[in-house]
Design a protein around this motif. Structure first.
Motif: not given
Lengths: 316, 450
Positions: B146-149, B290-292, B367-369, B392-396
């Motif tokens: 997991g992580g974060t954009p 910043r991140g999640h 974080e997001i999965s 979640v959308d930004e992760a792309q």
């Protein structure tokens, strides 16, 4: 018990059996050596071996995991270090810190020691109070001082405001951050130096002050011509240990400024720490450590030389 | 052909008892990053972990999971343990320091697990998360957890106060600058575009600009450039390219030219007094990168109200980009010599990255999965669904952190931090960049042994 050195030992030594014979022949010495054996083993395992190991590492590119891929790079680390401007900036900061912290610390602690060497009521309480910062944790001290030095709500800036001076961002301004760290270090270390000064002051025979008084010397003349000369060994000891300690300053920087702002408090041990334990560049960090050792050693030799030139060979 | 078939049969005959033995043998896996500490026993995450352990052990009765406490200074401790041969079998690793472990051969290529455990497939992962671990040459160093954009947090109350509409997805650098100008207010409520604006009495700042590379590296990507060559050999032609310098100038100008972000000294003073999260929630700074993980700190803050926190994706210039800071599951490469443990470790990582356990991620808020299905489901279940959707959308658009790719990135990053610190303190950009280029190239050449 036999007083003879063992055959095997004599057979493998050419010049040295005397020491062993002496050791073997005196049971009390043997016991003495046995008593210090644990410390000797401790020193060998945790000091001498790591010391030699770090010297060897300084000629390698070891990255600190396994020894696979470790290469002997000769003097490359030292060569690279010569052009490493951040390392030399840090060395410069350590030197500036030392030049400020050592004399200032000695002066302040001497002044405290002279006052607390008087037969005053409650003098032991004051000695204890001045010694308390020495035994305080650097982290606790850092929290207190960061609060005291706060640019807007700190008590130091409040006092400056009372006397009409503008507020100072002590730890956030590149011009004041290092002096602020020096000030904190002096405050924290003064108690320890005070104890050493007190020991020196109390070793001065009272008769000399009496003689000076009979000659009509004032307090200052007595201090200048009796106290200071007889404190020379103490002064020398504090100067040498102060320089060694100041070049190795780390905790206050690590806790309070992390080397900033703008690298103004980036001292050399902090840089070595970053190389070794953040970048895991152990070979290069070892080379940096040995250069620091060389500089401290040279500074100490210089102090010894100056001391000898002045005819003082009391301590070493 | 017949010879080949005979060889294949022989290999299968020889390997089958080994694999059967591997499945039956009693093994204990030492795992770091999965411990349930007593004081957190009642939390949903701890309960989820216990359930996973229970289910896994029911399914694999021969495997015992020994969940170890994550030691302080984990990266250093892990190196020591790897050198001493006492490292865990499976551990949770920040991808920002992954490359060093890959270079020293301490991490298992997960293609081995894909062969051993057919249920473990790569299609469960969000591609940008998987790309942090996958190399063009085919190796997969660990699997993402997991992580974060990095996104932009904003305080809607600050926008309302200034009468500025909330930012919209797909916004640009120009939009961000203009928004920050309108959000920066003086004591009289005048904004930066007002000719009578009083710069000495700023009540609300539009943005936060800091020296840290992890908070600005994607600005260079957004401008179609980068700070380092793809092979990590040099920064010449990248860090000093016109596009990168333009991105650096844009960041610097937010503080020094347009005055919509406090300069470093003032920012330092402001945060010493109140702490940044307080400044943000009280409307003193309207936007920041910043991140999640920041959601956890914000939600726990005494000044927090749901209407005071929102997030938006990164603005674009020539590109849209961000960075993903991520952690994943590693298997110790030494397990290659222990088939039973290796199989058990692969099965456990399969369980850890499966949607079942990954669905519990939403309970942490950190974080997001990396599991796409779990991440999508979390948008519905989250305490902050709108916030979660943006992440979640930004992760792309997320790219990998360079610490996952270049072993000596910490040294480069430290030099970039210093460079930006000097620039934000007023140093001429070209001069500071050239100094950084010289310094970093020296380091890279030394690392390459030139």
């Amino acid at each position: 018990m036999s007083a003879q050195a063992p055959h095997w030992f004599e057979s493998i030594t050419t010049h040295g059996p005397r020491l062993w014979q002496r050791f073997w022949s005196r049971s009390n010495e043997r016991v003495g050596y046995l008593f210090i054996l644990p410390s000797l083993i401790h020193m060998a395992v945790f000091l001498l071996i790591p010391l030699v190991f770090s010297l060897v590492l300084s000629f390698t590119n070891w990255q600190g995991v396994t020894f696979q891929g470790l290469e002997w790079v000769g003097l490359d680390n030292y060569d690279f270090l010569m052009g490493d401007r951040r390392f030399w900036n840090a060395m410069g900061n350590s030197a500036k810190y030392t030049l400020m912290a050592v004399p200032l610390g000695m002066l302040v602690s001497l002044a405290i020691a002279v006052v607390l060497n008087q037969k005053l009521k409650g003098v032991y309480l004051f000695r204890t109070l001045f010694f308390m910062p020495v035994i305080s944790s650097w982290v606790a001290v850092a929290v207190i001082w960061v609060t005291l030095l706060d640019p807007t709500s700190g008590i130091v800036n409040y006092l400056l405001d009372l006397i009409g001076l503008p507020p100072v961002n002590f730890l956030g301004d590149p011009n004041t951050a290092l002096p602020a760290l020096v000030m904190i270090a002096v405050w924290k270390g003064a108690g320890f130096q005070m104890v050493i000064w007190l020991a020196g002051l109390q070793a001065i025979p009272e008769a000399l002050y009496d003689a000076a008084a009979i000659d009509g010397a004032s307090w200052w003349q007595s201090f200048r011509n009796v106290t200071l000369p007889l404190l020379a060994p103490t002064t020398f000891f504090l100067a040498v240990t102060g320089v060694i300690g100041s070049f190795q300053v780390f905790t206050s920087v690590y806790v309070m400024t992390k080397g900033g702002p703008l690298g103004s408090t980036d001292v050399v041990v902090h840089r070595i720490y970053q190389r070794a334990f953040q970048n895991f560049d152990m070979g290069y960090a070892s080379a940096q450590s040995w250069v620091l050792f060389g500089i401290i050693f040279a500074a100490t030799l210089l102090q010894l030389w100056v001391n000898r030139r002045r005819g003082q060979e009391i301590l070493f | 052909m017949r010879k080949m078939l005979m060889t294949l049969t022989l290999v299968i005959v020889l390997l089958t008892p080994l694999m059967v033995g591997a499945q039956d043998e009693e093994v204990t896996l030492r795992v770091i990053g999965f411990q349930v500490v007593p004081e957190e026993m009642d939390t949903p995450l701890a309960q989820a972990r216990l359930k996973v352990l229970e289910d896994f052990q029911a399914e694999h009765p021969n495997v015992t999971i020994e969940a170890l406490e994550t030691p302080p200074e984990f990266d250093t401790q892990l190196l020591v343990d790897l050198a001493a041969g006492t490292a865990p079998d499976v551990w949770y690793q920040d991808a920002s320091t992954l490359a060093r472990l890959v270079d020293t051969g301490n991490v298992l290529d997960m293609n081995t697990c894909l062969d051993l455990v057919p249920e473990l497939t790569l299609d469960r992962f969000t591609p940008s998360f998987l790309d942090i671990h996958r190399r063009e040459t085919g190796e997969i160093w660990g699997l993402p957890d997991g992580g974060t954009p990095m996104v932009i947090y904003y305080n809607p109350k600050s926008f309302d106060r200034a009468g500025v509409p909330y930012p919209q997805d797909g916004w640009t650098w120009d939009d961000l600058l203009e928004t920050a100008q309108l959000l920066t207010l003086d004591a009289e409520g005048r904004n930066r575009l007002d000719p009578d604006f009083d710069a000495e009495n700023v009540e609300q700042w539009g943005f936060r600009a800091r020296k840290y590379t992890f908070e600005w590296i994607y600005r260079t990507w957004e401008n179609g450039s980068d700070v380092i060559a793809p092979d990590g050999s040099t920064v010449s032609g990248y860090l000093d390219s016109p596009e990168t310098i333009e991105a650096i100038k844009w960041m610097r100008d937010l503080a020094l030219e347009y005055g919509v972000a406090p300069g470093p000294t003032l920012y330092d003073q402001m945060t010493q007094e109140l702490g940044f999260l307080t400044l943000f929630l009280q409307g003193k700074v309207a936007m920041f990168d910043r991140g999640h993980w920041e959601m956890v700190g914000l939600a726990a803050h005494e000044d927090y109200e749901p209407g005071r926190v929102a997030v938006i994706g990164q603005p674009q210039n020539t590109n849209r980009a961000t960075v993903i800071y991520e952690s994943g599951w590693m298997i110790n490469a030494a397990l290659k010599d222990d088939p039973a443990k290796l199989l058990a470790a692969c099965q456990f990582v399969n369980t850890l990255t499966d949607v079942g356990f990954q669905s519990t991620k939403v309970t942490t808020g950190l974080e997001i999965s990396a599991n796409a299905e779990a991440a999508a489901a979390a948008v519905e279940e989250s305490e902050w669904p709108e916030v979660e959707k943006v992440f979640v959308d930004e992760a792309q658009y997320g790219r990998l952190p360079y610490g996952a790719l270049y072993a000596n990135w910490p040294t480069v990053e430290s030099a970039l931090d210093s460079m930006m610190e000097e620039i934000l303190a007023g140093e001429e950009i070209e001069f500071a960049v050239q100094n950084a280029v010289d310094e970093i190239n020296r380091e890279l050449e030394r690392a390459a042994g030139d």
